[in-house]
Design a protein around this motif. Structure first.
Motif, short mmCIF file in Angstrom:
data_model
loop_
_atom_site.label_atom_id
_atom_site.label_comp_id
_atom_site.label_asym_id
_atom_site.label_seq_id
_atom_site.Cartn_x
_atom_site.Cartn_y
_atom_site.Cartn_z
N ASP A 1 -2.06 7.36 -7.28
CA ASP A 1 -0.61 7.15 -7.42
C ASP A 1 -0.20 6.15 -6.34
O ASP A 1 -0.07 6.51 -5.16
CB ASP A 1 0.12 8.47 -7.26
N ALA B 1 3.93 6.72 -4.83
CA ALA B 1 4.04 8.13 -5.21
C ALA B 1 5.39 8.76 -4.97
O ALA B 1 5.70 9.79 -5.55
CB ALA B 1 2.97 8.94 -4.47
N GLY C 1 6.24 12.78 -4.97
CA GLY C 1 5.19 13.46 -5.70
C GLY C 1 5.42 13.86 -7.14
O GLY C 1 4.69 14.72 -7.65
N ALA D 1 2.11 12.93 -8.80
CA ALA D 1 0.94 13.41 -8.08
C ALA D 1 0.80 14.93 -8.13
O ALA D 1 -0.28 15.47 -8.40
CB ALA D 1 0.99 12.94 -6.63
N VAL E 1 -6.19 13.93 -6.65
CA VAL E 1 -5.13 12.93 -6.53
C VAL E 1 -5.16 12.26 -5.17
O VAL E 1 -5.29 12.92 -4.13
CB VAL E 1 -3.75 13.58 -6.75
N ALA F 1 -2.50 9.94 -3.33
CA ALA F 1 -1.10 9.53 -3.50
C ALA F 1 -0.64 8.76 -2.28
O ALA F 1 -0.89 9.16 -1.13
CB ALA F 1 -0.21 10.75 -3.72
#
Length: 477
Positions: free
Chosen positions: A284, A287, A290, A293, A303, A305
């Protein structure tokens, strides 16, 4: 199709008129937008409220005086025996008065304990002939005379809708809006120039009429393209910018004044996350706090991020712990290009040897397309062709008459490789009458990922032996 409909509507009427006519809310529903994305209601200044005609002295009010809105109005009513009261109210539910804080049933003016008055909507019922066939038949079956009585109803500020108050206060002939985006306890508005003198009054009205809203803010400038946040001023309520929201079953906390959050993107977050399978890896690049993510991690993905904004990075880490996925998410505080050419470059070689999917999410619509060139020649050693290459989901804004074609062309230029017929373009939402948010998704071409800039060409053709080898590998699977 929805985007085209919106443009047609916008070309003949203002957004406010559409909302007043119910078209805008229908559009929101058809586009599967969340309720928080369509909070509030914009009103056509020519709308008439037959029940309530505001006193002329409230026009131009900048400091809210709630008592000034009090008014007594006459509404029609039916005299109903108490024994059939509930059945009558149920049968006339479309004809009874519907107004905040106003009861539909009141004491009979003759103070008889055997009867009550059922208050009716004067916009719906003006005489006994106003009842529908079904309503009239119900009244006859309950032996209730269709004779209308008159009831003096005292309306106060608390019985008025927010759009009624604002329409009464703001200058005639100007558009009136009570529309806002809801982010936790915060109502976020984008006021126009002529509304600014009334900002504190507008903020107070929005807070009064929307339970749970304890802070109303107005955006004072455009989003900063570096950190994706914007300056806000508090119009009413507490100066608490730390919001707590729940989206698609995930809880997020963040300082709304210092990070980017858009409640209108929950459907898009869910759409992309549902493309991710357990064991996949998600990069990501932008990001935020989040919203891609964390749900991906909850689905079992690994993940990585990243966000350049230190505040977003901090709240991203906080939200990972809040949702108990901190072991599935590695967070970075880097420039997007540095993230691609650093952590992404380091992780990809091993990931490409496996069978799990790899997704790259690039949600910075103002700039993300320009970052695609970071993938040029990212890796040096080309793997066997049957190995799975990353899928990129890149967002952008388009003002073009054909936004799909525009997105593909711009992504192709940035990659240095033609994506026509090798990608899909998804309409996300209409940002303005002539501005769309789009997402272009494609498998990252190996001609881009494993080539130097000097080797980039505008052709998607491969040397015949290599192409044949790939076709043979495909046929064997």
């Amino acid at each position: 199709m929805l985007r085209l409909l919106y443009r047609v509507f916008a070309s003949v009427q203002s957004e406010n008129t559409l909302k007043a006519a119910g078209v805008y809310s229908s559009f929101c529903s058809a586009a599967s937008l969340p309720a928080s994305a369509c909070s509030g209601f914009a009103v056509n200044p020519t709308m008439e409220h037959k029940l309530y005609q505001p006193p002329p002295e409230v026009r131009g009010m900048t400091s809210l005086d709630k008592e000034a809105f009090t008014q007594t109005v006459t509404v029609p009513a039916l005299r109903v025996p108490t024994g059939v009261l509930n059945k009558v109210v149920k049968s006339l539910k479309k004809a009874t008065i519907q107004r905040p804080g106003v009861p539909r049933v009141v004491q009979d003016k003759e103070e008889s304990s055997d009867f009550r008055l059922v208050l009716l909507d004067p916009n719906r019922v003006t005489s006994s002939s106003s009842f529908s066939e079904a309503e009239a038949e119900a009244l006859r079956s309950f032996s209730v005379p269709e004779e209308l009585h008159h009831y003096e109803l005292r309306l106060t500020y608390h019985n008025l809708k927010s759009e009624e108050v604002l329409e009464a206060v703001l200058p005639q002939g100007q558009d009136v809006t009570s529309a806002f985006s809801r982010v936790g306890h915060i109502a976020h508005m984008n006021l126009r120039e002529h509304q600014l003198p009334y900002k504190n009054l507008i903020g107070q009205v929005i807070m009064d009429k929307n339970p749970g809203v304890t802070c109303v803010v107005n955006k004072t400038n455009t989003i900063d393209s570096t950190y994706r946040n914007f300056k806000m001023e508090v119009m009413a309520g507490e100066e608490n910018m730390v919001a707590k929201v729940k989206e698609n079953g995930v809880t997020y906390e963040f300082d709304f004044s210092r990070v980017y959050w858009n409640p209108r993107l929950s459907t898009e977050h869910q759409r992309v996350v549902e493309l991710v399978n357990r064991g996949d890896t998600v990069f990501d690049v932008f990001a935020g706090v989040g919203p891609f993510a964390i749900p991906a991690a909850r689905r079992g993905a690994n993940v990585l991020a990243n966000d350049l904004n230190p505040e977003s990075y901090r709240w991203l880490q906080h939200n990972c712990k809040l949702n108990k996925v901190e072991k599935k998410v590695r967070a970075f505080n880097l420039d997007g290009r540095a993230f691609v050419q650093g952590p992404v470059k380091q992780e990809l070689p091993e990931l490409l040897k496996g069978k799990a999917g790899v997704h790259v999410v690039m949600n910075l619509p103002a700039l993300a397309l320009d970052f695609l060139d970071a993938f040029r020649g990212l890796l040096h050693q080309e793997p066997p062709c049957e190995e799975k290459l990353p899928t990129v989901h890149c967002y952008g804004f388009s003002k073009d008459d054909n936004p799909e074609t525009d997105m593909v062309a711009r992504a192709s230029r940035s990659l240095g490789f033609p994506l026509k017929d090798r990608c899909s373009v998804h309409f996300v939402r209409n940002v303005a009458p002539n501005k769309d948010m789009m997402c272009v998704s494609f498998t990252l071409p190996k001609e881009v990922l494993f080539s130097n800039d000097q080797e980039q060409t505008e052709s998607s053709e491969e040397p015949a032996p290599k192409r044949q080898k790939c076709e043979e590998a495909t046929d064997s699977t």
